[in-house]
Design a protein around this motif. Structure first.
Motif, PDB file in Angstrom:
ATOM      1  N   GLY A  36     -50.577  13.666  -2.876  1.00 25.16           N
ATOM      2  CA  GLY A  36     -51.388  13.224  -1.749  1.00 25.16           C
ATOM      3  C   GLY A  36     -51.260  11.737  -1.489  1.00 25.16           C
ATOM      4  N   TRP A  37     -51.188  10.952  -2.561  1.00 26.75           N
ATOM      5  CA  TRP A  37     -51.039   9.498  -2.408  1.00 26.75           C
ATOM      6  C   TRP A  37     -49.712   9.148  -1.741  1.00 26.75           C
ATOM      7  CZ3 TRP A  37     -47.617   6.036  -4.989  1.00 26.75           C
ATOM      8  CH2 TRP A  37     -47.892   4.685  -4.765  1.00 26.75           C
ATOM      9  N   LEU A  38     -48.653   9.863  -2.117  1.00 24.31           N
ATOM     10  CA  LEU A  38     -47.347   9.619  -1.496  1.00 24.31           C
ATOM     11  C   LEU A  38     -47.363   9.982  -0.011  1.00 24.31           C
ATOM     12  CD1 LEU A  38     -44.970  10.968  -4.302  1.00 24.31           C
ATOM     13  CD2 LEU A  38     -45.351   8.580  -3.664  1.00 24.31           C
ATOM     14  N   LEU A  39     -48.217  10.940   0.350  1.00 24.75           N
ATOM     15  CA  LEU A  39     -48.313  11.348   1.753  1.00 24.75           C
ATOM     16  C   LEU A  39     -49.331  10.526   2.532  1.00 24.75           C
ATOM     17  CD1 LEU A  39     -48.168  15.230   1.327  1.00 24.75           C
ATOM     18  CD2 LEU A  39     -46.336  13.712   2.094  1.00 24.75           C
ATOM     19  N   GLY A  40     -49.995   9.590   1.854  1.00 23.59           N
ATOM     20  CA  GLY A  40     -50.916   8.698   2.544  1.00 23.59           C
ATOM     21  C   GLY A  40     -52.381   9.061   2.434  1.00 23.59           C
ATOM     22  N   ALA A  41     -52.712  10.088   1.665  1.00 18.62           N
ATOM     23  CA  ALA A  41     -54.115  10.475   1.511  1.00 18.62           C
ATOM     24  C   ALA A  41     -54.809   9.548   0.514  1.00 18.62           C
ATOM     25  CB  ALA A  41     -54.215  11.921   1.036  1.00 18.62           C
ATOM     26  N   LYS A  42     -56.088   9.292   0.749  1.00 15.18           N
ATOM     27  CA  LYS A  42     -56.850   8.430  -0.144  1.00 15.18           C
ATOM     28  C   LYS A  42     -57.295   9.211  -1.381  1.00 15.18           C
ATOM     29  CE  LYS A  42     -58.634   5.409   3.496  1.00 15.18           C
ATOM     30  NZ  LYS A  42     -59.850   4.849   4.140  1.00 15.18           N
ATOM     31  N   PRO A  43     -57.132   8.635  -2.565  1.00 13.22           N
ATOM     32  CA  PRO A  43     -57.547   9.337  -3.793  1.00 13.22           C
ATOM     33  C   PRO A  43     -59.018   9.741  -3.782  1.00 13.22           C
ATOM     34  CG  PRO A  43     -56.167   7.452  -4.333  1.00 13.22           C
ATOM     35  CD  PRO A  43     -56.453   7.365  -2.865  1.00 13.22           C
ATOM     36  N   ARG A  44     -59.874   8.919  -3.166  1.00 17.75           N
ATOM     37  CA  ARG A  44     -61.300   9.254  -3.141  1.00 17.75           C
ATOM     38  C   ARG A  44     -61.535  10.546  -2.366  1.00 17.75           C
ATOM     39  NH1 ARG A  44     -65.488   4.794  -1.099  1.00 17.75           N
ATOM     40  NH2 ARG A  44     -64.728   3.861  -3.036  1.00 17.75           N
ATOM     41  N   HIS A  45     -60.872  10.673  -1.224  1.00 15.67           N
ATOM     42  CA  HIS A  45     -61.042  11.889  -0.430  1.00 15.67           C
ATOM     43  C   HIS A  45     -60.480  13.107  -1.169  1.00 15.67           C
ATOM     44  CE1 HIS A  45     -61.153   9.236   3.456  1.00 15.67           C
ATOM     45  NE2 HIS A  45     -62.261   9.153   2.720  1.00 15.67           N
ATOM     46  N   GLN A  46     -59.380  12.907  -1.873  1.00 19.22           N
ATOM     47  CA  GLN A  46     -58.820  14.014  -2.655  1.00 19.22           C
ATOM     48  C   GLN A  46     -59.769  14.431  -3.772  1.00 19.22           C
ATOM     49  OE1 GLN A  46     -54.395  13.933  -3.392  1.00 19.22           O
ATOM     50  NE2 GLN A  46     -54.677  11.794  -2.854  1.00 19.22           N
ATOM     51  N   LEU A  47     -60.421  13.447  -4.386  1.00 18.78           N
ATOM     52  CA  LEU A  47     -61.377  13.757  -5.448  1.00 18.78           C
ATOM     53  C   LEU A  47     -62.546  14.565  -4.900  1.00 18.78           C
ATOM     54  CD1 LEU A  47     -62.353  13.468  -8.354  1.00 18.78           C
ATOM     55  CD2 LEU A  47     -63.404  11.289  -7.708  1.00 18.78           C
ATOM     56  N   TYR A  48     -63.038  14.191  -3.722  1.00 14.00           N
ATOM     57  CA  TYR A  48     -64.118  14.956  -3.104  1.00 14.00           C
ATOM     58  C   TYR A  48     -63.680  16.405  -2.865  1.00 14.00           C
ATOM     59  CZ  TYR A  48     -66.424  10.477  -2.174  1.00 14.00           C
ATOM     60  OH  TYR A  48     -67.026   9.249  -2.301  1.00 14.00           O
ATOM     61  N   GLY A  53     -63.728  22.087  -4.512  1.00 13.30           N
ATOM     62  CA  GLY A  53     -62.996  23.259  -4.981  1.00 13.30           C
ATOM     63  C   GLY A  53     -63.560  23.816  -6.274  1.00 13.30           C
ATOM     64  N   VAL A  54     -64.047  22.937  -7.150  1.00  9.72           N
ATOM     65  CA  VAL A  54     -64.653  23.397  -8.402  1.00  9.72           C
ATOM     66  C   VAL A  54     -65.892  24.239  -8.116  1.00  9.72           C
ATOM     67  CG1 VAL A  54     -65.840  22.648 -10.490  1.00  9.72           C
ATOM     68  CG2 VAL A  54     -63.752  21.485  -9.770  1.00  9.72           C
ATOM     69  N   VAL A  55     -66.752  23.726  -7.228  1.00 13.00           N
ATOM     70  CA  VAL A  55     -67.988  24.447  -6.904  1.00 13.00           C
ATOM     71  C   VAL A  55     -67.674  25.762  -6.188  1.00 13.00           C
ATOM     72  CG1 VAL A  55     -70.153  24.333  -5.628  1.00 13.00           C
ATOM     73  CG2 VAL A  55     -69.291  22.298  -6.793  1.00 13.00           C
ATOM     74  N   ALA A  56     -66.783  25.683  -5.198  1.00 16.82           N
ATOM     75  CA  ALA A  56     -66.439  26.889  -4.444  1.00 16.82           C
ATOM     76  C   ALA A  56     -65.758  27.918  -5.335  1.00 16.82           C
ATOM     77  CB  ALA A  56     -65.531  26.523  -3.269  1.00 16.82           C
ATOM     78  N   GLY A  57     -64.874  27.445  -6.213  1.00 15.44           N
ATOM     79  CA  GLY A  57     -64.189  28.373  -7.106  1.00 15.44           C
ATOM     80  C   GLY A  57     -65.141  29.073  -8.052  1.00 15.44           C
ATOM     81  N   ALA A  58     -66.080  28.306  -8.624  1.00 12.32           N
ATOM     82  CA  ALA A  58     -67.048  28.912  -9.543  1.00 12.32           C
ATOM     83  C   ALA A  58     -67.944  29.914  -8.823  1.00 12.32           C
ATOM     84  CB  ALA A  58     -67.894  27.824 -10.194  1.00 12.32           C
ATOM     85  N   ALA A  59     -68.272  29.618  -7.562  1.00 13.04           N
ATOM     86  CA  ALA A  59     -69.160  30.504  -6.809  1.00 13.04           C
ATOM     87  C   ALA A  59     -68.456  31.778  -6.354  1.00 13.04           C
ATOM     88  CB  ALA A  59     -69.724  29.762  -5.593  1.00 13.04           C
TER      89      ALA A  59
END
Length: 215
Positions: A36-48, A53-59
């Motif tokens: 994502g960083w190589l494609l220009g995405a911000k690490p903070r947004h990726q972390l969110y 995904g963790v919450v949705a996956g568990a649910a």
């Protein structure tokens, strides 16, 4: 974990899976962050997104597991089968591997059948030999050396899956030789995702709707 809670198979399996899962998914998420960083995405947004995904996956995963995986039949229970995971209908090779490790911790190496001990020793020797051979072999020989990971996976998955993987690999090699390698990953990904989604859909229709469908 076998030392801390000897004989506790459930605790050993859960703790071992958590430990292995943390390492596996940490490496996977780091790879995703870098991509994502190589494609220009911000690490903070990726972390969110990953936290969501963790919450949705568990649910979703837990209810889906309870919905999709059936209880053993009366015949299976009488035969000592406690779960359908590991049967012909539900091979679940990774579950079998962890279950075997947990049983070894619970019952000790001495509780294993002698053929199992021989299989472990032979598999270990073959894996080490293939790895060392790949490291030391000349460059023109390396493409013909069997993959230790591939051989190991083939030992714990059904033969039909092995044949499908072989056919797919052969097709991919043909595409590579025809200079069409760029289409291999998208097509293979689509086939894998499509097969998985259709399998889940068939099971849901069979379980909820009551349709008599077979995988």
């Amino acid at each position: 974990y076998g030392v801390i809670t000897p004989g506790n198979m459930t605790g050993n399996i859960m703790s071992a899976n958590v430990t292995g899962g943390i390492g596996l998914h940490s490496a996977d998420l780091l790879t995703t962050l870098k991509t994502g960083w190589l494609l220009g995405a911000k690490p903070r947004h990726q972390l969110y997104a990953q936290l969501f995904g963790v919450v949705a996956g568990a649910a979703i995963v837990v209810p889906a597991f309870l919905l999709i995986i059936p209880e053993p039949t009366a015949e299976q229970m009488a035969a000592g089968v406690r779960t359908v995971l590991g049967t012909e209908e539900w091979p679940a090779p990774s579950c079998l591997v962890w279950a075997g490790v947990s049983e070894a911790f619970s019952n000790g190496i001495g509780g294993m059948h002698y053929t199992t001990k021989w299989a472990i020793a032979i598999g270990l020797l073959i894996g080490v030999a293939l790895t060392v051979w790949e490291k030391l072999a000349p460059k023109n020989v390396k493409p013909y050396i069997p993959s230790a990971n591939g051989v190991g996976i083939a030992m714990v998955i059904p033969g039909s899956n092995c044949i499908a993987m072989f056919v797919g690999s052969a097709i991919a090699e043909i595409m590579r030789r025809r200079q069409q390698e760029n289409v291999v990953v998208p097509v293979a990904s689509g086939l894998i995702a499509g097969e998985s989604l259709m399998g889940v859909l068939i099971i849901v229709l069979s379980t909820i709707v009551g349709l008599n469908l077979k995988l």
